[in-house]
Design a protein around this motif. Sequence first.
Motif, short mmCIF file in Angstrom:
data_model
loop_
_atom_site.label_atom_id
_atom_site.label_comp_id
_atom_site.label_asym_id
_atom_site.label_seq_id
_atom_site.Cartn_x
_atom_site.Cartn_y
_atom_site.Cartn_z
N LEU A 1 100.76 47.31 42.61
CA LEU A 1 101.92 47.43 41.43
C LEU A 1 103.18 48.30 42.32
O LEU A 1 103.18 49.05 42.81
N ARG A 2 104.27 47.43 42.01
CA ARG A 2 105.44 47.87 42.32
C ARG A 2 106.36 48.32 41.15
O ARG A 2 106.65 47.51 40.28
N SER B 1 101.58 51.31 32.47
CA SER B 1 101.42 51.04 30.89
C SER B 1 102.49 51.07 30.24
O SER B 1 102.56 50.31 28.99
N HIS B 2 103.59 51.49 30.37
CA HIS B 2 104.81 51.47 29.70
C HIS B 2 105.92 50.62 30.19
O HIS B 2 107.25 50.42 29.74
N ALA B 3 105.66 49.72 31.24
CA ALA B 3 106.53 49.00 31.80
C ALA B 3 106.39 47.45 31.33
O ALA B 3 105.23 47.26 30.69
N VAL B 4 107.36 46.69 31.79
CA VAL B 4 107.23 45.35 31.29
C VAL B 4 106.32 44.67 32.55
O VAL B 4 106.82 44.87 33.88
N ARG B 5 105.36 43.97 32.38
CA ARG B 5 104.56 43.56 33.53
C ARG B 5 104.98 42.25 33.79
O ARG B 5 105.42 41.44 33.20
N GLY B 6 104.98 42.12 35.33
CA GLY B 6 105.41 40.59 35.85
C GLY B 6 104.60 40.53 37.19
O GLY B 6 103.92 41.46 37.62
N TRP B 7 104.95 39.57 37.69
CA TRP B 7 104.26 38.94 38.87
C TRP B 7 105.23 38.68 40.16
O TRP B 7 106.26 38.36 39.84
N GLU B 8 104.81 39.07 41.40
CA GLU B 8 105.27 38.59 42.48
C GLU B 8 104.42 38.24 43.62
O GLU B 8 103.02 38.45 43.42
N ALA B 9 104.91 37.66 44.70
CA ALA B 9 103.86 37.01 45.57
C ALA B 9 103.15 38.29 46.43
O ALA B 9 102.24 38.25 46.91
N PRO C 1 111.44 49.67 32.52
CA PRO C 1 111.33 49.18 33.85
C PRO C 1 110.23 48.05 33.81
O PRO C 1 109.80 47.96 33.00
N ARG C 2 109.96 47.59 35.06
CA ARG C 2 108.98 46.60 35.29
C ARG C 2 107.73 46.99 36.06
O ARG C 2 108.10 47.55 37.23
N ALA C 3 106.71 46.65 35.71
CA ALA C 3 105.63 46.73 36.98
C ALA C 3 105.29 45.62 37.38
O ALA C 3 104.79 44.51 36.58
N LEU C 4 105.55 45.25 38.62
CA LEU C 4 105.34 43.93 39.26
C LEU C 4 104.25 44.27 40.07
O LEU C 4 103.94 44.74 40.87
N ILE C 5 103.29 43.17 39.53
CA ILE C 5 101.96 43.00 40.34
C ILE C 5 101.87 42.00 41.44
O ILE C 5 102.30 40.74 41.19
N SER C 6 101.57 42.50 42.70
CA SER C 6 101.62 41.42 43.69
C SER C 6 100.25 40.69 43.68
O SER C 6 99.29 41.26 43.98
N ARG C 7 100.44 39.32 43.56
CA ARG C 7 98.90 38.57 43.82
C ARG C 7 98.43 38.76 44.90
O ARG C 7 97.20 38.76 45.05
N SER C 8 99.10 38.60 46.02
CA SER C 8 98.57 38.73 47.57
C SER C 8 98.07 40.09 47.58
O SER C 8 96.81 40.21 48.09
N ALA C 9 98.60 41.19 47.08
CA ALA C 9 98.16 42.44 47.36
C ALA C 9 96.94 42.78 46.56
O ALA C 9 95.78 43.40 47.09
N LEU C 10 96.95 42.09 45.36
CA LEU C 10 95.77 42.43 44.55
C LEU C 10 94.35 41.56 45.16
O LEU C 10 93.39 42.04 45.08
#
Length: 232
Positions: A105-106, A224-232, A10-19
Motif C-alpha cells: 500500500l502506498r 481504511s479511511h482513504a480512497v482505494r485505487g490500484w497501480e502496477a 488521500p488515496r490508498a494505492l495498492i500495487s498489483r505486483s507487490a501484492l
Amino acid sequence: MCDTTSSALPRALISRSALTAAAVAAVREGGVRADLRRDAWGHGLLAVAHAVTVAGAREVRVDSEGEVEMLRLEGIAGVTMGEPDIDPSILYGLPGSNHDATPVLRLTGRVMSTKPLRAGDAVSYGYTFRASGDTTVALVTGGYAQGIVRALGNVALVEVDGILRPIVGRVAMDVCVVDLEGTEAPVGAEVTYFGGTGPARDEIVRWSSATDMSAAELVAVAGSHAVRGWEA
C-alpha cells in the motif's frame, strides 16, 4: 486557500505486483491461514483474499459471517475464528519482516494550493512552526481524520517530486501543511506519505516511532479511511 472538506481524501494505492509477490513470499514462509481482518488491514479484503489463496493459503480470517459468505461466493474459505499463522508483515510488505519486499500500500495526497512564507511566518493551529527563512508551503490532502496522526506534525516527512519534505505545524482534520523548502509544486501534484519504491517507502517506521503505534495499526487506519485505487 481552497476546499478542505472531508471529500478531499488521500488515496490508498495498492500495487498489483507487490501484492502478488508478497502473497507468494508470505505463503512460502509457512502457514495456512492469513489475517484479513479490518478489511485486510486497510488493503481491501477481496483483492488480498484472491491473491493469498492463489498463492496457496487454505483460508483467511475475517471479521464477520457476512464476509465469510461473500468470500464463499468467490470460492474462498473464510473463517472468523482461529489464529492466523501466515506472517502479515510479509503479506502486506511492512517494515520489520525478513523480506525486503515493496510495501503493498502506498498512501498519497495531493497539493491543494501553495503559499509563500517569509521568515517568522507561522502556519496551522497554535503556530507550532515558524519559517526560519523565506519558503513556500503546500496545503496537502490528508489529516488526522484520515489517519495522518496529529503527532506527525513537525516530525514526519512526505515525498514530493522524489524528495522528502517535512510536514510542518499541527496536522488538521483533513489537511496538513508541507514545507517545500524553497521549491515549488503545482496544484494537483502527488504527495506520498509512505510506501512505494521512492524515498518515502519506509516512512511508516518514523510514524510508528512518533506515535507509539505499530506499522500495522497505522497502515490499517490510514488505508481504511482513504480512497482505494490500484497501480502496477
